[in-house]
Scaffold this motif. Structure first.
Motif, PDB file in Angstrom:
ATOM      1  N   TRP A  55      54.260 -12.714  18.559  1.00 40.08           N
ATOM      2  CA  TRP A  55      54.509 -11.958  17.339  1.00 40.08           C
ATOM      3  C   TRP A  55      54.715 -12.938  16.181  1.00 40.08           C
ATOM      4  O   TRP A  55      55.065 -14.090  16.386  1.00 40.08           O
ATOM      5  N   ASN A  56      54.488 -12.457  14.957  1.00 44.27           N
ATOM      6  CA  ASN A  56      54.683 -13.265  13.758  1.00 44.27           C
ATOM      7  C   ASN A  56      55.974 -12.855  13.064  1.00 44.27           C
ATOM      8  O   ASN A  56      56.267 -11.655  12.945  1.00 44.27           O
ATOM      9  N   ASP A  57      56.748 -13.845  12.590  1.00 45.71           N
ATOM     10  CA  ASP A  57      57.947 -13.507  11.832  1.00 45.71           C
ATOM     11  C   ASP A  57      57.623 -13.489  10.343  1.00 45.71           C
ATOM     12  O   ASP A  57      56.483 -13.746   9.927  1.00 45.71           O
ATOM     13  N   LYS A  58      58.631 -13.207   9.527  1.00 50.80           N
ATOM     14  CA  LYS A  58      58.407 -13.062   8.081  1.00 50.80           C
ATOM     15  C   LYS A  58      58.042 -14.376   7.402  1.00 50.80           C
ATOM     16  O   LYS A  58      57.566 -14.378   6.263  1.00 50.80           O
ATOM     17  N   HIS A  59      58.268 -15.502   8.096  1.00 53.89           N
ATOM     18  CA  HIS A  59      57.927 -16.806   7.528  1.00 53.89           C
ATOM     19  C   HIS A  59      56.519 -17.249   7.919  1.00 53.89           C
ATOM     20  O   HIS A  59      56.088 -18.328   7.528  1.00 53.89           O
ATOM     21  N   GLY A  60      55.830 -16.423   8.707  1.00 55.20           N
ATOM     22  CA  GLY A  60      54.471 -16.760   9.116  1.00 55.20           C
ATOM     23  C   GLY A  60      54.390 -17.563  10.403  1.00 55.20           C
ATOM     24  O   GLY A  60      53.294 -17.995  10.799  1.00 55.20           O
TER      25      GLY A  60
END
Length: 378
Positions: A55-60
């Motif tokens: 999965w990707n977090d909000k920071h990329g």
């Protein structure tokens, strides 16, 4: 089928649980310090190879669990591969606004901090576990008084006598007879210095434990040091010692120092012809030990996690390209020279490091399976 399930639950699951915790802590050390220094992070992976879950977090950053659960990595934006070999053309490929966040564009001390953070995280994990176990459970101990000195033994030749109270071994405080046994057992054919109390006076003796082979409770052969002393242990002799929070800090640091020193001495034995290749182990042996220790309970497995975490931290600091220690050598040279080594030199170093690490993995795997399981060349 039953045998396979038993093998899976007994060896593989404890091994992967221990390894995953250690790898996660190590890589999280790199990740956190990189984030604190404003480095853009491409991937945080537990395991290598094909992604199983991600999965990707909000920071990329891409967080992933990969198919081969024998390690992990943090890959920064601008790295050519998971080994953090920088891409010299990265600045031209990314958005100019992202360029200041590339790892390669950070100053050398920031890069040193990021690289060192992984092994330091492993050491901190070891400290926290050992400290918590010491505070929570204390330790059972027996007075470090010599009961019997065997005739013709190393101890007799060195001048040890029944009734001597051991105070320290090689500068390590001896709080119980179990400490004395452990300090001697981990120094086969290596000189040790004993400080002891006799008739109200302090004396110092120097001796060299002889190397003997013994079997542990699981039937594994171990090479240990022995000097030929013993003591009868009555139930009344065993006491539970609980140090205070401050004393426990010193005891934990001393334990870590002891493990590091003995590990270095163990590796040094191979350079002077005293090493025993059967004592070296790779993933198979670690899995076997993890399974065996798991049968002793959760606390024993947690303690093993602490020991392996410290050893993995030390191993990663070896000055071998591909390992954190190799990166640190490059960056320290850059700090001294005022400019980085050429990409050609770095790439040659990484190839050499990869070959060396691969050779070590193949050797330990061979050693695990051939020596440990089939007994060839015994």
């Amino acid at each position: 089928m039953f045998d396979f399930v038993f093998w899976l639950l007994s060896y593989v699951v404890p091994f992967l649980a221990v390894l995953t915790v250690i790898v996660f802590v190590h890589e999280m050390g790199h990740y956190l310090v990189a984030r604190w220094n404003g480095v853009a992070i491409h991937t945080f992976s537990i395991g290598f190879g094909r992604e199983l879950i991600g999965w990707n977090d909000k920071h990329g950053t891409r967080w992933r669990i990969s198919a081969v659960p024998l390690g992990g990595y943090v890959r920064f934006v601008g790295d050519m591969n998971a080994a953090s070999l920088p891409d010299p053309a990265a600045a031209e490929k990314v958005d100019p606004a992202l360029a200041p966040h590339l790892f390669v564009n950070k100053n050398v001390w920031q890069r040193i901090a990021v690289v060192a953070a992984g092994p330091i995280a492993n050491v901190l994990l070891t400290f926290l576990i050992l400290y918590a176990l010491l505070l929570g459970y204390g330790r059972y101990t027996v007075p470090p008084v010599i009961g019997e000195v065997l005739p013709g033994s190393v101890a007799e030749a060195a001048g040890l006598e029944p009734g001597d109270t051991i105070q320290s071994v090689d500068g390590y405080a001896v709080r119980g007879f179990e400490d004395f046994q452990r300090y001697v057992a981990t120094a086969p054919e290596r000189q040790v210095t004993l400080s002891l109390a006799r008739d109200g006076a302090t004396e110092t003796l120097i001796l060299v434990p002889e190397a003997v082979e013994t079997e542990d409770r699981f039937g594994n052969t171990q090479r240990i040091g022995r000097i030929g002393v013993s003591r009868d242990i009555a139930e009344a002799d065993v006491t539970l010692y609980r140090p205070g929070p401050v004393e426990a800090v010193g005891m934990t640091f001393e334990e870590i120092r002891f493990i590091v020193e003995r590990t270095a001495a163990f590796l040094g034995d191979f350079f002077v012809g005293r090493g025993d290749v059967e004592q070296l182990g790779g993933p198979v042996k670690v899995a076997k030990v993890s399974g065996e220790v798991a049968t002793l309970g959760v606390i024993a497995l947690i303690n093993l996690t602490a020991l392996l975490s410290l050893n993995i931290g030390i191993f990663n600091l070896l000055p071998i390209p591909m390992l954190d220690g190799g990166h640190l050598v490059y960056y320290l040279l850059e700090a001294v020279r005022g400019r980085p080594l050429s990409m050609k030199v770095q790439e040659i170093g990484f190839r050499f490091g990869f070959a060396l690490v691969l050779a070590l993995m193949v050797f330990t795997l061979f050693n695990d399976t051939i020596f440990a399981y089939f007994g060839i060349f015994r």
